[in-house]
Design a protein around this motif. Structure first.
Motif, PDB file in Angstrom:
ATOM      1  N   LEU A  85     -35.057 -11.110  12.094  1.00  0.00           N
ATOM      2  CA  LEU A  85     -35.298 -12.730  13.121  1.00  0.00           C
ATOM      3  C   LEU A  85     -35.828 -13.192  12.300  1.00  0.00           C
ATOM      4  O   LEU A  85     -35.967 -14.900  12.259  1.00  0.00           O
ATOM      5  CB  LEU A  85     -35.548 -12.647  14.494  1.00  0.00           C
ATOM      6  CG  LEU A  85     -34.032 -11.982  15.627  1.00  0.00           C
ATOM      7  CD1 LEU A  85     -35.231 -12.430  16.698  1.00  0.00           C
ATOM      8  CD2 LEU A  85     -32.920 -12.948  15.321  1.00  0.00           C
TER       9      LEU A  85
ATOM     10  N   GLU B 292     -33.192  -7.152  15.571  1.00  0.00           N
ATOM     11  CA  GLU B 292     -33.919  -8.433  15.863  1.00  0.00           C
ATOM     12  C   GLU B 292     -35.038  -7.646  15.285  1.00  0.00           C
ATOM     13  O   GLU B 292     -35.927  -9.358  14.360  1.00  0.00           O
ATOM     14  CB  GLU B 292     -34.688  -6.728  16.613  1.00  0.00           C
ATOM     15  CG  GLU B 292     -33.786  -7.700  18.487  1.00  0.00           C
ATOM     16  CD  GLU B 292     -34.113  -9.118  18.946  1.00  0.00           C
ATOM     17  OE1 GLU B 292     -35.140  -9.188  18.835  1.00  0.00           O
ATOM     18  OE2 GLU B 292     -33.005  -9.659  19.459  1.00  0.00           O
ATOM     19  N   THR B 293     -35.388  -7.315  13.840  1.00  0.00           N
ATOM     20  CA  THR B 293     -35.715  -7.089  12.089  1.00  0.00           C
ATOM     21  C   THR B 293     -35.747  -8.238  11.524  1.00  0.00           C
ATOM     22  O   THR B 293     -36.281  -8.946  10.821  1.00  0.00           O
ATOM     23  CB  THR B 293     -35.849  -6.286  11.579  1.00  0.00           C
ATOM     24  OG1 THR B 293     -34.803  -5.386  11.646  1.00  0.00           O
ATOM     25  CG2 THR B 293     -36.395  -5.151  12.870  1.00  0.00           C
TER      26      THR B 293
ATOM     27  N   GLN C  27     -28.877  -3.820  17.627  1.00  0.00           N
ATOM     28  CA  GLN C  27     -29.364  -4.982  18.163  1.00  0.00           C
ATOM     29  C   GLN C  27     -30.361  -4.996  17.967  1.00  0.00           C
ATOM     30  O   GLN C  27     -31.393  -5.940  17.720  1.00  0.00           O
ATOM     31  CB  GLN C  27     -28.697  -4.476  19.887  1.00  0.00           C
ATOM     32  CG  GLN C  27     -28.272  -4.988  20.399  1.00  0.00           C
ATOM     33  CD  GLN C  27     -27.475  -4.590  22.234  1.00  0.00           C
ATOM     34  OE1 GLN C  27     -28.613  -3.839  22.660  1.00  0.00           O
ATOM     35  NE2 GLN C  27     -27.218  -4.679  22.609  1.00  0.00           N
TER      36      GLN C  27
END
Length: 276
Positions: free
Chosen positions: A17, A14-15, A10
């Motif tokens: 996005l 996120e990195t 997860q």
């Protein structure tokens, strides 16, 4: 317990996005640029047709309307073909699909995510790229190439990926290229530029272990800059046969492109003959 198992994965998503937002923004700019160009040229062509044909034909306005509206179908095709690329959920599904394609177990997915996050923080293992959009000369889409202990990964570009290669069985790399043609500008006199597009093949145990299409020469050199720290670039008999196979694929694609061009010309001639 499940939240803990997936924490690295997860966090890795996120990195991505920020990269996803950059890719979406760039695709929107390119899409509207081409739609505006096609719309302007089609309206201008229709107006000129009406001006020059109204003295000869009473129904010149029909030809003008057809000429002005027909190219806009291509605008609609471009818009709807690129529409999924505007949606953030599309890229999340691509990432999950890539994980499923690799057949990662939960543990392997965690290991991959952890390695990639570590590599992204090390400039010697990570390099940002601007991949050339196929069919264009200067339209580029951001991407990121990383190499970790067990994986090489390219994320971004036109198809986004991520494209993952396991490095456990890779012994050396081999670079091949195909040539694509792209117009430098529209309208007469037309000029087409030949652009080489490179792929990096990870070879081991006498066969290809995986490949990544890396783009133009500038992107190739950046990727090789971090790959050559770990792999040597070689050419042997298996690579020669690989080059022949790629050349055959390129020839088939060229023949298909020529056939489509011929059929398009026949269709345009039919439209003009029908209204004249």
């Amino acid at each position: 317990m499940q939240e803990k198992n997936f924490s690295n994965y997860q966090a890795w998503i996120e990195t991505k996005l920020e990269l996803i937002d950059r890719v979406r923004k760039r695709k929107k700019i390119i899409c509207w640029k081409y739609i505006r160009t096609i719309t302007f040229l089609s309206v201008l062509s229709g107006l000129l047709c009406f001006i020059f044909e109204q003295k000869k034909y009473s129904n010149a306005w029909v030809s003008a309307v057809v000429i002005a509206t027909f190219p806009n179908f291509f605008s609609l095709m471009i818009f709807f073909s690129m529409l999924p690329g505007f949606l953030k959920g599309t890229y999340i599904r691509k990432i999950n699909k890539a994980m499923q394609h690799q057949g990662f177990s939960e543990t392997q997915r965690e290991q991959f995510a952890k390695e990639q996050m570590t590599a992204q923080q090390n400039p010697s293992h990570c390099v940002p790229l601007d991949l050339l959009l196929l069919g264009t000369v200067d339209e580029r889409i951001p991407a990121l190439f990383t190499i970790s202990e067990h994986f090489a990964c390219l994320t971004g570009g036109e198809k986004f990926g991520p494209f993952i290669v396991r490095l456990d069985a890779a012994e050396f790399i081999h670079v091949t290229s195909i040539t694509v043609c792209a117009p430098t500008h529209w309208g007469p006199p037309a000029h087409v530029e030949k652009i080489p597009i490179y792929s990096i093949h990870f070879m081991g145990h006498g066969k290809e272990q995986g490949r990544i299409e890396i783009g133009d020469a500038k992107s190739r050199d950046k990727a090789l800059g971090i790959l050559c720290q770990r792999f040597s670039e070689e050419t042997d008999r298996s690579c020669y046969l690989l080059d022949l196979h790629i050349a055959k694929q390129q020839f088939i694609k060229s023949m298909v492109g020529i056939l489509i061009l011929i059929l398009s010309c026949i269709y345009v001639l039919f439209i003009f003959s029908f209204f004249h």
